[in-house]
Scaffold this active site. Structure first.
Site, mmCIF file in Angstrom:
data_model
loop_
_atom_site.group_PDB
_atom_site.id
_atom_site.type_symbol
_atom_site.label_atom_id
_atom_site.label_comp_id
_atom_site.label_asym_id
_atom_site.label_seq_id
_atom_site.Cartn_x
_atom_site.Cartn_y
_atom_site.Cartn_z
ATOM 1 N N GLU A 158 0.852 -1.099 0.074
ATOM 2 C CA GLU A 158 -0.006 -0.089 0.216
ATOM 3 C C GLU A 158 0.883 1.356 -0.046
ATOM 4 O O GLU A 158 1.951 1.202 0.673
ATOM 5 C CB GLU A 158 -0.775 0.080 1.405
ATOM 6 N N ASN A 172 -6.974 5.887 -2.023
ATOM 7 C CA ASN A 172 -6.185 4.939 -1.591
ATOM 8 C C ASN A 172 -6.193 3.608 -2.604
ATOM 9 O O ASN A 172 -7.091 2.857 -2.252
ATOM 10 C CB ASN A 172 -6.145 4.420 -0.057
ATOM 11 N N LYS A 227 -9.557 1.719 -2.094
ATOM 12 C CA LYS A 227 -9.751 1.135 -0.722
ATOM 13 C C LYS A 227 -11.300 1.313 -0.405
ATOM 14 O O LYS A 227 -11.462 2.573 -0.513
ATOM 15 C CB LYS A 227 -8.625 1.737 0.278
ATOM 16 N N GLU A 275 -6.152 8.854 7.801
ATOM 17 C CA GLU A 275 -6.461 8.223 6.507
ATOM 18 C C GLU A 275 -7.939 8.839 6.079
ATOM 19 O O GLU A 275 -8.294 9.008 4.990
ATOM 20 C CB GLU A 275 -6.607 6.668 6.389
ATOM 21 N N CYS A 279 -5.025 -3.164 2.857
ATOM 22 C CA CYS A 279 -4.647 -2.976 4.245
ATOM 23 C C CYS A 279 -5.785 -3.316 5.317
ATOM 24 O O CYS A 279 -6.089 -4.734 5.446
ATOM 25 C CB CYS A 279 -4.026 -1.645 4.493
ATOM 26 N N ASN A 339 0.099 -1.154 5.450
ATOM 27 C CA ASN A 339 0.988 -0.350 6.457
ATOM 28 C C ASN A 339 0.351 -0.353 7.651
ATOM 29 O O ASN A 339 -0.501 0.208 7.766
ATOM 30 C CB ASN A 339 1.163 1.144 5.824
HETATM 31 N N1 CDT Z 1 -3.136 1.346 6.598
HETATM 32 C C1 CDT Z 1 -4.029 0.885 7.605
HETATM 33 O O1 CDT Z 1 -5.070 0.749 6.913
HETATM 34 N N2 CDT Z 1 -3.520 0.599 8.361
HETATM 35 C C2 CDT Z 1 -4.512 0.076 9.366
HETATM 36 C C3 CDT Z 1 -3.753 0.533 10.983
HETATM 37 C C4 CDT Z 1 -4.657 0.252 11.953
HETATM 38 S S1 CDT Z 1 -6.008 1.571 12.082
HETATM 39 C C5 CDT Z 1 -5.330 2.758 12.560
HETATM 40 C C6 CDT Z 1 -4.464 -1.544 9.549
HETATM 41 O O2 CDT Z 1 -5.787 -1.903 9.450
HETATM 42 O O3 CDT Z 1 -3.395 -2.193 9.471
#
Ligand code: CDT
Length: 307
Positions: free
Chosen positions: A47, A107, A124, A143, A169, A194
């Site tokens: 991502e 995204n 996304k 995000e 993600c 990420n």
């Molecule tokens: N990039 C992304 O979606 N990361 C989220 C982080 C937790 S929510 C703050 C994930 O689900 O891994």
């Protein structure tokens, strides 16, 4: 036609704020060449693979963040990646921030075939984090300020001799993501991520990040009889430590390859798409065993309703 896809999960280490796009594209090309030497048909990048994970900072005027987004793909800076992939006859999946001509911010992940054509674009669906500045956090996860949720949902595309889907993600934590693709006969799901190790709203989850990462992708793969390729951008990026542990998960739910560093690392697996039917044709024969008539709440309601 071969029903084997040799896939490379091209995990990336951190991209710092001052790393240029060109430097990053060079790293992607290095990973692509390594994948070529390993006989890969398809390379999956993380991502937001072209930039640092910029939602960790808040800006009052979103146009100050425009430079993190791509307005065209390929662009003059990303064209060398497309050219090298086409020359090596490798497909790839790439995540990046997209700013559309009419000002929408997504995204996004694209799937590029071996001939260099873009076969699919996924935006996304599940956008985590917060919409407003939260100055008391050690870092932001804004995000929901930087990206709007896609209304396109989860597609499945014929590519690489199989049926491929994508998610990004946070989507991997939601069973609906996999199931919507499962109901379209998906055989391989490509997912970049990420994931900061420190989960600010509930730090008791920090130690479980790796467990939850594998848990959701293994169960999603098994319950839908699909390969799942999960690819991290890991390591310490701008002071924020993020999970590595990129994985290739088989339709059985077994992990067949896993990254052991948090840096640029290619892991590969020979994925037999016919393995999917061992699950979708038996225990998870949806047409025979599913009961959609009692699943109405799944699509008719968002939050919990207690009678
Ligand atoms: N990039 C992304 O979606 N990361 C989220 C982080 C937790 S929510 C703050 C994930 O689900 O891994």
């Amino acid at each position: 036609m071969s029903r084997i896809i040799t896939v490379g999960a091209a995990q990336m280490g951190p991209i710092q704020k001052d790393h240029s796009r060109s430097e990053v594209v060079e790293r992607l090309i290095d990973l692509l060449r390594t994948a070529h030497q390993s006989g890969c048909d398809l390379v999956v990048f993380p991502e937001l693979a072209l930039t640092t994970f910029f939602p960790r900072w808040f800006v009052d005027d979103i146009s100050q963040a425009d430079h993190w987004y791509e307005t065209e793909m390929p662009s003059p800076i990303t064209q060398p990646l497309f050219d090298e992939a086409k020359k090596l006859r490798i497909g790839f999946c790439l995540g990046y921030a997209e700013l559309t001509p009419d000002g929408h911010r997504f995204n996004t992940q694209i799937l590029v075939e071996k001939d260099g054509s873009v076969v699919a674009k996924y935006r996304k669906v599940h956008i985590p984090g917060h919409e407003h500045n939260e100055p008391n956090r050690p870092f932001q996860h804004a995000e929901r300020y930087y990206f709007e949720p896609s209304m396109d949902g989860f597609g499945v595309w014929k590519a690489f001799g199989g049926r491929l889907g994508m998610m990004i993600c946070n989507d991997r934590r939601w069973p609906e993501s996999y199931r919507v693709m499962g109901l379209q006969g998906v055989e391989m799901i490509l997912c970049g991520y990420n994931t900061p190790i420190h989960y600010v709203p509930d730090p008791s989850q920090d130690i479980l990040q790796g467990f939850h990462n594998s848990l959701v992708m293994q169960s999603g793969a098994y319950q839908n009889g699909s390969w799942v390729i999960g690819v991290a951008k890991g390591g310490v990026e701008e002071g924020v430590d993020s999970l590595g542990q990129s994985v290739v998960v088989a339709p059985s739910g077994q992990i067949v390859a896993q990254a052991f560093t948090t840096g640029d690392e290619l892991i590969t697996a020979r994925c037999d798409l016919d393995w999917c039917a061992k699950y979708t044709g038996t225990l998870f024969d949806f047409d025979r065993y599913r009961r959609p008539e009692v699943y109405g709440r799944i699509t008719s309601q968002r939050g919990v309703v207690i009678d």
